[in-house]
Design an enzyme around this catalytic site. Sequence first.
Site, PDB file in Angstrom:
ATOM      1  N   THR A  14      46.942  35.286  49.591  1.00  0.00           N
ATOM      2  CA  THR A  14      47.789  35.865  50.074  1.00  0.00           C
ATOM      3  C   THR A  14      47.591  36.802  51.144  1.00  0.00           C
ATOM      4  O   THR A  14      48.470  36.750  52.275  1.00  0.00           O
ATOM      5  CB  THR A  14      48.465  36.696  48.609  1.00  0.00           C
ATOM      6  OG1 THR A  14      48.800  35.682  47.691  1.00  0.00           O
ATOM      7  CG2 THR A  14      49.838  37.036  49.197  1.00  0.00           C
ATOM      8  N   ARG A  47      38.415  25.856  51.030  1.00  0.00           N
ATOM      9  CA  ARG A  47      39.067  24.509  51.276  1.00  0.00           C
ATOM     10  C   ARG A  47      39.690  24.500  52.757  1.00  0.00           C
ATOM     11  O   ARG A  47      40.325  25.502  53.192  1.00  0.00           O
ATOM     12  CB  ARG A  47      40.343  24.286  50.736  1.00  0.00           C
ATOM     13  CG  ARG A  47      40.005  23.654  48.921  1.00  0.00           C
ATOM     14  CD  ARG A  47      41.163  23.407  48.147  1.00  0.00           C
ATOM     15  NE  ARG A  47      41.807  24.697  47.852  1.00  0.00           N
ATOM     16  CZ  ARG A  47      42.862  25.209  48.029  1.00  0.00           C
ATOM     17  NH1 ARG A  47      43.639  24.634  49.005  1.00  0.00           N
ATOM     18  NH2 ARG A  47      43.313  26.658  47.687  1.00  0.00           N
ATOM     19  N   LYS A 203      41.589  52.840  42.437  1.00  0.00           N
ATOM     20  CA  LYS A 203      42.599  53.499  43.616  1.00  0.00           C
ATOM     21  C   LYS A 203      42.495  54.912  43.453  1.00  0.00           C
ATOM     22  O   LYS A 203      42.316  55.449  44.566  1.00  0.00           O
ATOM     23  CB  LYS A 203      43.966  52.915  43.838  1.00  0.00           C
ATOM     24  CG  LYS A 203      44.215  51.580  43.961  1.00  0.00           C
ATOM     25  CD  LYS A 203      45.631  50.965  43.679  1.00  0.00           C
ATOM     26  CE  LYS A 203      45.627  49.727  43.900  1.00  0.00           C
ATOM     27  NZ  LYS A 203      46.743  48.923  43.323  1.00  0.00           N
TER      28      LYS A 203
HETATM   29  N1  HSE Z   1      47.762  44.439  41.354  1.00  0.00           N
HETATM   30  C1  HSE Z   1      48.266  45.599  42.301  1.00  0.00           C
HETATM   31  C2  HSE Z   1      49.492  46.142  41.727  1.00  0.00           C
HETATM   32  C3  HSE Z   1      48.461  45.222  43.356  1.00  0.00           C
HETATM   33  O1  HSE Z   1      50.082  45.483  40.795  1.00  0.00           O
HETATM   34  O2  HSE Z   1      50.043  47.164  42.280  1.00  0.00           O
HETATM   35  C4  HSE Z   1      47.174  45.154  44.420  1.00  0.00           C
HETATM   36  O3  HSE Z   1      46.321  46.264  44.437  1.00  0.00           O
END
Ligand code: HSE
Length: 433
Positions: A14, A47, A203
Site C-alpha cells: 500500500t 512479483r 511509535k
Molecule cells: N496499524 C496502524 C494503525 C497504522 O492502525 O494506526 C500503521 O502504523
Amino acid sequence: MKDKINIAVLGLGTVGTGVVNLLKDNAVELSRRSGHDICITHVGTRRQRDDIDPAIKQSDDLMAIAADDDVDIVIEVIGGMTVAKDVIIHAIKHKKHVVTANKALLAEHGNEIFGLAEEHGVQVRYEAAVAGGIPIIKIIREALAANKVDWVAGIINGTGNFILTEMQQKNRRFGDVLKEAQALGYAEADPTFDVEGIDAAHKLSLLASIAFGIPLQFNKVHCEGITKINLQDVVYAKELGYTIKHLGFAFRREHGFELRVHPTLIPNSTLLANVNGVKNAVMVDAHPLGQSLYYGDGAGAGATASAVMADVMDLIYVINANTPSDVPHLAFVPEELSDTRILSSDEMTCGYYLRLTVKDELGVLADTTRILSENGINIDAIMQRDAHKSGLVPVIILTLPVLESQMNKAIKEIEALGAVTEPVVRIRLESLE
Ligand code: HSE
C-alpha cells in the site's frame, strides 16, 4: 548540484504504491519545490507489476538495488524486521540516505541503525513511522526545538481508535467492531500489534526519544492494549463525563521518564477525546509554547506517502548542501543523549477508574473507601448502580493521581473483602491538564 535525484522504492504494498503514485501525480510540484527531477529508477518487488512505468527497473534483488551507484535515496517500505533491517544497513554502508516507515524496526534497532548512519555520514528519515501523515517527527525535532518538552500524549493507533470510537458512540462490543475493522482493511488479519498496544508502543518510544533526548527504549514502555475493554466500562465512563481512548504517554517526572501506552479515561471536554474513527492526534506540552495539538490521518497510502516524500525532499536539501547530515536522528546530538532512568510500572503516577462488583451488604462501601484512604488514595467520584439480576452491585470509583504501587496494594486488599466477588476492573485516568 545534481539535476536529477534517483530514488529506489523497496516494497510495493500500500505505502510503496502510494509513493509511486504520489511522485506521478505531484511531479511538477515536487520538481518546483526541490529544483530537481525526482525519478524512481528502481522498485524492489517480489512479483513483476505491469502497472508500473516500464522505465522503472523492477527486481527482487533488494540488496543490489540498495547498493546501486545510480540510486541517491533508498525508500524502505517492506516492513518487518529481518529483510528490512539487512537492506537498510546495506544501503547505509553504501552511503545512501534512507527513508523508512518501519516503526517496529526503528523502535527495536534504531539506536544501532542511527549510529551506523552517523558513522557513514548519511541520514535515516522516518516521518512516516509515527502517526502516518501527521508531520509529528518534524514538529518535535525541528519546529519545537527551542522548547523543553514536559509531556507527549497521543492517539497513535488508528485501528484501536476506530474500535473504541464505535464502542463509545454505538454501544458496540469489542469483538464485533474488531471483525468490522478487519473487513474494512484497518486491522491486519493478525491484529495483535494494533489491539495489544505494541504498534503504539513502537511509535511512543520514537516520540519519547525525540521529545526528551533519550535513546530508544521500546522494552521499557509499559504496554497494554484494548482487548480487555468492556462495553460496560465505556458506558459508565461516558456517564461520568469521560471517554476511553487508547493513548501513548511520555511524561517527564522528577526522578525519570514515564513511557506508557494503555486505555485511558480522559475528560470529554479535552480535544483528544474528540479524535474519532481511524484518525490520529498527538498533543505536546512544552515550555514555553504550552500545549499544541496535531491531528490527521495516521495510516493509508496517501497520508503515508506524503510523509515519506517530505523526508525525500529534506534529503534532497541535504544532498545539495553536500553535508553528511542535518538534524540529529533523535533530535539531540548523539553525545548529548541522556541516560535518565525510565520509571518502572510501580513508580508511575496516574488517576484511576475502578469498577467493583460487590454483594449488597452493609459496610462494603465503607470498607472500600477505608482501604483507599489508608493507602493514601483520594477519591474523586463514586457511583453505585442498580443491582444486576444476580443481586450483585457495580460500584464505580474515580481517584485522583496515585502511585501505581499504592493502587496495586489497595486493589489487593479490596479484592480480599468477602463482599467483593470479582477482580476489580481498573483503567487509568488522565486529566491532560
Ligand atoms: N496499524 C496502524 C494503525 C497504522 O492502525 O494506526 C500503521 O502504523
